[in-house]
Motif scaffolding. Structure first.
Motif, short mmCIF file in Angstrom:
data_model
loop_
_atom_site.label_atom_id
_atom_site.label_comp_id
_atom_site.label_asym_id
_atom_site.label_seq_id
_atom_site.Cartn_x
_atom_site.Cartn_y
_atom_site.Cartn_z
N UNK A 102 0.83 -1.21 0.00
CA UNK A 102 0.00 0.00 0.00
C UNK A 102 0.86 1.26 0.00
N UNK A 103 1.94 1.27 0.77
CA UNK A 103 2.85 2.42 0.80
C UNK A 103 3.51 2.63 -0.56
N UNK A 104 3.92 1.55 -1.21
CA UNK A 104 4.54 1.66 -2.53
C UNK A 104 3.56 2.18 -3.57
N UNK A 105 2.33 1.69 -3.54
CA UNK A 105 1.31 2.15 -4.48
C UNK A 105 1.01 3.64 -4.25
N UNK A 106 0.90 4.05 -3.00
CA UNK A 106 0.63 5.46 -2.69
C UNK A 106 1.78 6.35 -3.15
N UNK A 107 3.02 5.88 -2.98
CA UNK A 107 4.18 6.67 -3.39
C UNK A 107 4.23 6.81 -4.91
N UNK A 108 3.97 5.73 -5.65
CA UNK A 108 4.02 5.78 -7.10
C UNK A 108 2.87 6.57 -7.68
N UNK A 109 1.68 6.46 -7.08
CA UNK A 109 0.52 7.17 -7.62
C UNK A 109 0.65 8.68 -7.45
N UNK A 110 1.35 9.12 -6.41
CA UNK A 110 1.51 10.55 -6.22
C UNK A 110 2.81 11.07 -6.83
N UNK A 111 3.57 10.19 -7.45
CA UNK A 111 4.87 10.56 -7.98
C UNK A 111 4.74 11.26 -9.33
N UNK A 112 5.74 12.01 -9.66
CA UNK A 112 5.83 12.69 -10.94
C UNK A 112 6.98 12.06 -11.72
N UNK A 113 6.67 11.33 -12.75
CA UNK A 113 7.70 10.74 -13.60
C UNK A 113 7.94 11.64 -14.80
N UNK A 114 9.14 11.58 -15.34
CA UNK A 114 9.52 12.42 -16.46
C UNK A 114 10.25 11.56 -17.49
N UNK A 115 9.86 11.70 -18.75
CA UNK A 115 10.56 11.04 -19.85
C UNK A 115 11.38 12.12 -20.55
N UNK A 116 12.68 11.85 -20.74
CA UNK A 116 13.58 12.84 -21.34
C UNK A 116 14.33 12.22 -22.50
N UNK A 117 14.77 13.07 -23.41
CA UNK A 117 15.64 12.64 -24.50
C UNK A 117 16.46 13.83 -24.97
N UNK A 118 17.60 13.53 -25.56
CA UNK A 118 18.45 14.55 -26.17
C UNK A 118 18.41 14.33 -27.67
N UNK A 119 18.18 15.39 -28.41
CA UNK A 119 18.09 15.30 -29.87
C UNK A 119 19.50 15.38 -30.44
N UNK A 120 19.89 14.38 -31.21
CA UNK A 120 21.20 14.34 -31.86
C UNK A 120 21.08 14.77 -33.31
N UNK A 121 21.87 15.74 -33.71
CA UNK A 121 21.86 16.19 -35.09
C UNK A 121 22.56 15.15 -35.97
N UNK A 122 21.95 14.78 -37.11
CA UNK A 122 22.61 13.78 -37.97
C UNK A 122 23.85 14.35 -38.64
N UNK A 123 24.72 13.44 -39.09
CA UNK A 123 25.93 13.85 -39.81
C UNK A 123 25.52 14.52 -41.12
N UNK A 124 26.49 15.12 -41.80
CA UNK A 124 26.21 15.91 -43.00
C UNK A 124 25.48 15.12 -44.08
N UNK A 125 25.85 13.87 -44.33
CA UNK A 125 25.26 13.11 -45.43
C UNK A 125 24.05 12.29 -45.00
N UNK A 126 23.68 12.31 -43.71
CA UNK A 126 22.57 11.51 -43.22
C UNK A 126 21.32 12.36 -43.07
#
Length: 132
Positions: A10-34
């Protein structure tokens, strides 16, 4: 024993339900010919757990390896750190960035990161983040 297990669940469920998750990514620029591909957005994708309004900790993919990362929010910007899981102190990167809200919980995150490796230069990165 049964009561202890149910209380922990119950404590784990309460902690996860009130949690704020974040999905992150870094955009990589392709090489000159790609050309631009989906892999330019998914090579450095990760997930983080927002501990409170100021601190976020998580795991991010760095090529074929996984790194630990963290953010500490300061009024209008954030301080960031990223470290590989195998040797934490050898290849750490530190930086500063800004989260620009685009739409609802979608953000563009420009940042400037500096590595602790010798003879390394700083790198300007553009990332995306989405708060779940």
């Amino acid at each position: 024993m049964k009561k202890m297990f149910l209380t922990m669940a119950l404590a784990l469920i309460a902690m996860v339900s009130s949690a704020q998750f974040m999905v992150v990514t870094t955009v990589n620029q392709p090489a000159d010919s790609e050309q631009w591909e989906v892999s330019n957005f998914t090579n450095n994708i990760g997930v983080g757990y927002q501990m409170n309004d100021k601190m976020t900790l998580g795991v991010i993919k760095n090529g074929e390896e996984y790194d630990l990362w963290g953010r500490y929010n300061i009024s209008f910007m954030y301080l960031a750190v990223q470290a590989p899981t195998d040797s934490l102190t050898d290849n750490m990167t530190f930086g500063v960035g800004y989260s620009l809200r685009v739409w609802n919980d979608l953000y563009i995150d420009p940042s400037y990161m500096v590595s602790t490796k010798e003879d390394s230069e700083g790198e300007f990165r553009v990332g995306l983040s989405y708060k779940l």
